[in-house]
Design a protein around this motif. Structure first.
Motif, PDB file in Angstrom:
ATOM      1  N   ASP A 204      42.853  28.834 -28.408  1.00  0.00           N
ATOM      2  CA  ASP A 204      43.524  28.009 -27.410  1.00  0.00           C
ATOM      3  C   ASP A 204      42.726  26.722 -27.204  1.00  0.00           C
ATOM      4  OD1 ASP A 204      44.669  26.865 -25.150  1.00  0.00           O
ATOM      5  OD2 ASP A 204      45.083  28.795 -24.211  1.00  0.00           O
ATOM      6  N   ARG A 205      43.142  25.659 -27.877  1.00  0.00           N
ATOM      7  CA  ARG A 205      42.403  24.403 -27.826  1.00  0.00           C
ATOM      8  C   ARG A 205      42.435  23.779 -26.427  1.00  0.00           C
ATOM      9  NH1 ARG A 205      41.368  22.385 -33.050  1.00  0.00           N
ATOM     10  NH2 ARG A 205      42.276  23.711 -34.674  1.00  0.00           N
ATOM     11  N   GLU A 206      43.558  23.920 -25.734  1.00  0.00           N
ATOM     12  CA  GLU A 206      43.663  23.362 -24.396  1.00  0.00           C
ATOM     13  C   GLU A 206      42.697  24.063 -23.440  1.00  0.00           C
ATOM     14  OE1 GLU A 206      44.890  20.667 -21.655  1.00  0.00           O
ATOM     15  OE2 GLU A 206      45.511  20.741 -23.768  1.00  0.00           O
ATOM     16  N   MET A 207      42.625  25.388 -23.522  1.00  0.00           N
ATOM     17  CA  MET A 207      41.699  26.141 -22.690  1.00  0.00           C
ATOM     18  C   MET A 207      40.258  25.827 -23.049  1.00  0.00           C
ATOM     19  SD  MET A 207      41.249  28.348 -20.241  1.00  0.00           S
ATOM     20  CE  MET A 207      42.832  29.167 -19.997  1.00  0.00           C
ATOM     21  N   CYS A 208      39.994  25.619 -24.339  1.00  0.00           N
ATOM     22  CA  CYS A 208      38.626  25.376 -24.802  1.00  0.00           C
ATOM     23  C   CYS A 208      38.068  24.080 -24.229  1.00  0.00           C
ATOM     24  CB  CYS A 208      38.598  25.341 -26.335  1.00  0.00           C
ATOM     25  SG  CYS A 208      36.938  25.497 -27.037  1.00  0.00           S
ATOM     26  N   ARG A 209      38.938  23.133 -23.877  1.00  0.00           N
ATOM     27  CA  ARG A 209      38.472  21.864 -23.308  1.00  0.00           C
ATOM     28  C   ARG A 209      37.780  22.077 -21.964  1.00  0.00           C
ATOM     29  NH1 ARG A 209      43.641  19.785 -25.210  1.00  0.00           N
ATOM     30  NH2 ARG A 209      43.298  18.518 -27.077  1.00  0.00           N
ATOM     31  N   ARG A 210      38.084  23.174 -21.304  1.00  0.00           N
ATOM     32  CA  ARG A 210      37.467  23.439 -20.004  1.00  0.00           C
ATOM     33  C   ARG A 210      35.996  23.838 -20.128  1.00  0.00           C
ATOM     34  NH1 ARG A 210      40.913  27.314 -16.259  1.00  0.00           N
ATOM     35  NH2 ARG A 210      38.934  27.065 -15.140  1.00  0.00           N
ATOM     36  N   ARG A 211      35.517  23.974 -21.363  1.00  0.00           N
ATOM     37  CA  ARG A 211      34.115  24.332 -21.555  1.00  0.00           C
ATOM     38  C   ARG A 211      33.187  23.235 -21.023  1.00  0.00           C
ATOM     39  NH1 ARG A 211      30.172  23.910 -25.006  1.00  0.00           N
ATOM     40  NH2 ARG A 211      31.323  22.435 -26.281  1.00  0.00           N
ATOM     41  N   ASN A 212      33.736  22.041 -20.816  1.00  0.00           N
ATOM     42  CA  ASN A 212      32.912  20.953 -20.274  1.00  0.00           C
ATOM     43  C   ASN A 212      32.439  21.254 -18.855  1.00  0.00           C
ATOM     44  OD1 ASN A 212      34.568  19.304 -18.103  1.00  0.00           O
ATOM     45  ND2 ASN A 212      36.013  19.894 -19.699  1.00  0.00           N
ATOM     46  N   GLU A 213      33.064  22.249 -18.183  1.00  0.00           N
ATOM     47  CA  GLU A 213      32.688  22.533 -16.799  1.00  0.00           C
ATOM     48  C   GLU A 213      31.244  23.017 -16.699  1.00  0.00           C
ATOM     49  OE1 GLU A 213      35.635  25.236 -15.403  1.00  0.00           O
ATOM     50  OE2 GLU A 213      37.172  23.680 -15.153  1.00  0.00           O
ATOM     51  N   VAL A 214      30.833  23.900 -17.617  1.00  0.00           N
ATOM     52  CA  VAL A 214      29.453  24.381 -17.569  1.00  0.00           C
ATOM     53  C   VAL A 214      28.491  23.248 -17.917  1.00  0.00           C
ATOM     54  CG1 VAL A 214      29.419  25.238 -19.959  1.00  0.00           C
ATOM     55  CG2 VAL A 214      27.891  26.241 -18.252  1.00  0.00           C
ATOM     56  N   GLU A 215      28.911  22.332 -18.784  1.00  0.00           N
ATOM     57  CA  GLU A 215      28.062  21.187 -19.127  1.00  0.00           C
ATOM     58  C   GLU A 215      27.914  20.253 -17.925  1.00  0.00           C
ATOM     59  OE1 GLU A 215      30.136  19.656 -22.466  1.00  0.00           O
ATOM     60  OE2 GLU A 215      29.350  21.153 -23.864  1.00  0.00           O
ATOM     61  N   ARG A 216      28.966  20.117 -17.151  1.00  0.00           N
ATOM     62  CA  ARG A 216      28.883  19.300 -15.932  1.00  0.00           C
ATOM     63  C   ARG A 216      27.978  19.965 -14.896  1.00  0.00           C
ATOM     64  NH1 ARG A 216      35.016  19.279 -15.298  1.00  0.00           N
ATOM     65  NH2 ARG A 216      34.585  18.903 -13.090  1.00  0.00           N
ATOM     66  N   LEU A 217      28.009  21.286 -14.856  1.00  0.00           N
ATOM     67  CA  LEU A 217      27.109  22.001 -13.950  1.00  0.00           C
ATOM     68  C   LEU A 217      25.658  21.791 -14.361  1.00  0.00           C
ATOM     69  CD1 LEU A 217      26.536  23.903 -11.631  1.00  0.00           C
ATOM     70  CD2 LEU A 217      27.083  25.828 -13.123  1.00  0.00           C
ATOM     71  N   PHE A 218      25.377  21.865 -15.668  1.00  0.00           N
ATOM     72  CA  PHE A 218      24.023  21.579 -16.149  1.00  0.00           C
ATOM     73  C   PHE A 218      23.613  20.155 -15.768  1.00  0.00           C
ATOM     74  CE2 PHE A 218      24.489  24.899 -19.698  1.00  0.00           C
ATOM     75  CZ  PHE A 218      23.669  25.798 -19.049  1.00  0.00           C
ATOM     76  N   ARG A 219      24.541  19.229 -15.894  1.00  0.00           N
ATOM     77  CA  ARG A 219      24.219  17.834 -15.554  1.00  0.00           C
ATOM     78  C   ARG A 219      23.843  17.704 -14.081  1.00  0.00           C
ATOM     79  NH1 ARG A 219      22.612  14.201 -13.703  1.00  0.00           N
ATOM     80  NH2 ARG A 219      23.072  11.983 -13.916  1.00  0.00           N
ATOM     81  N   ARG A 220      24.545  18.433 -13.217  1.00  0.00           N
ATOM     82  CA  ARG A 220      24.227  18.371 -11.795  1.00  0.00           C
ATOM     83  C   ARG A 220      22.848  18.979 -11.527  1.00  0.00           C
ATOM     84  NH1 ARG A 220      29.439  18.327  -9.942  1.00  0.00           N
ATOM     85  NH2 ARG A 220      29.794  20.469 -10.496  1.00  0.00           N
ATOM     86  N   LEU A 221      22.564  20.089 -12.192  1.00  0.00           N
ATOM     87  CA  LEU A 221      21.257  20.727 -12.002  1.00  0.00           C
ATOM     88  C   LEU A 221      20.131  19.801 -12.436  1.00  0.00           C
ATOM     89  CD1 LEU A 221      21.821  24.408 -13.206  1.00  0.00           C
ATOM     90  CD2 LEU A 221      21.729  23.545 -10.882  1.00  0.00           C
ATOM     91  N   LYS A 222      20.347  19.075 -13.514  1.00  0.00           N
ATOM     92  CA  LYS A 222      19.293  18.208 -14.029  1.00  0.00           C
ATOM     93  C   LYS A 222      19.132  16.928 -13.221  1.00  0.00           C
ATOM     94  CE  LYS A 222      18.943  19.923 -18.736  1.00  0.00           C
ATOM     95  NZ  LYS A 222      18.932  19.594 -20.172  1.00  0.00           N
ATOM     96  N   GLY A 223      19.949  16.776 -12.180  1.00  0.00           N
ATOM     97  CA  GLY A 223      19.698  15.706 -11.216  1.00  0.00           C
ATOM     98  C   GLY A 223      18.449  15.990 -10.392  1.00  0.00           C
TER      99      GLY A 223
END
Length: 253
Positions: A204-223
């Motif tokens: 499911d390519r559309e669902m797979c795009r939501r994987r960016n959410e964990v990357e955004r969480l990592f970005r917030r943590l690294k603030g």
């Protein structure tokens, strides 16, 4: 960045009850620790307005060993999971560079997930996240460790689930063993196959795009500079800073 009185009241019951002649309240200590986490300064570099740096460090060290911030994180996590409707979870990892001050600890002092990879001395944070603000579980490994084995360990820690959930992963987790474990636990693995797969599968390519959410969480943590770079020799203290970053993010809800 500060913890307000209203935010503090949400987690006050999870903190140790203060007894005797205590010069600093738990809120004052949390505010000082948050300053260190956000700015990445040394404990001795704390501004004098926060009080005695050694008192704050001692309280942080005591809380780390007794799992206080872990309990606060789990309490907020339960609140967030009730508040949101989980349709999918994401599994991923991020690399944290280790400052020279964070190396050199004796093994007998405690676990230290620090290893040497092509980027030098590093630590990996492996995480399962429900969305860009909600971490479900995480763990540390040395920087040279593979993603898939630690990913399987996190999934086994979660255990079987009651209702099927999509599990979003990148190609580092597309191995047969990882996908089979996900299926056995009740997940629906959503992971693109590698280009050299003889029998690639549809996903499911559309669902797979939501994987960016964990990357955004990592970005917030690294603030938080104490998460962006590891200055702590032992895992127990570094984990506390990761917990604190997740707690502060959760309190903003």
């Amino acid at each position: 960045m500060e913890i307000t009185e209203a935010q503090f009241h949400r987690i006050e019951h999870c903190l140790p009850q203060q007894r005797g002649n205590v010069s600093m309240t738990n809120l004052q200590v949390l505010s000082a620790i948050l300053y260190v986490a956000e700015h990445g300064c040394k404990w001795r570099g704390l501004p004098k307005r926060f009080g005695n740096w050694h008192t704050i460090y001692t309280r942080m060290n005591r809380w780390s060993k007794s799992g206080v911030l872990d309990r606060v994180f789990q309490e907020l996590q339960r609140e967030q999971i009730v508040r949101i409707k989980i349709e999918a979870v994401s599994l991923d990892s991020t690399i944290v560079k280790v400052h020279p001050d964070g190396t050199g600890a004796f093994k007998k002092n405690g676990p230290r997930a620090i290893g040497k990879s092509r980027g030098g001395w590093t630590t990996k944070i492996h995480m399962v996240a429900a969305d860009a603000r909600t971490a479900i579980t995480f763990a540390l490994s040395p920087g040279e460790a593979g993603d898939a084995p630690m990913g399987r360990a996190l999934l086994q820690h979660l255990g079987p689930i009651d209702e099927p959930l999509h599990l979003l992963m990148d190609k580092a987790y597309e191995g047969d063993e990882t996908r089979q474990l996900a299926l056995d636990l009740g997940f629906i693995p959503v992971v693109p196959p590698k280009s050299n797969r003889l029998e690639p599968w549809e996903y499911d390519r559309e669902m797979c795009r939501r994987r960016n959410e964990v990357e955004r969480l990592f970005r917030r943590l690294k603030g938080f500079r104490r998460v962006f770079s590891r200055f702590d020799k032992l895992d127990i203290m570094f984990l506390s800073f990761v917990h604190l970053a997740l707690i502060v993010d959760g309190l903003r809800w």
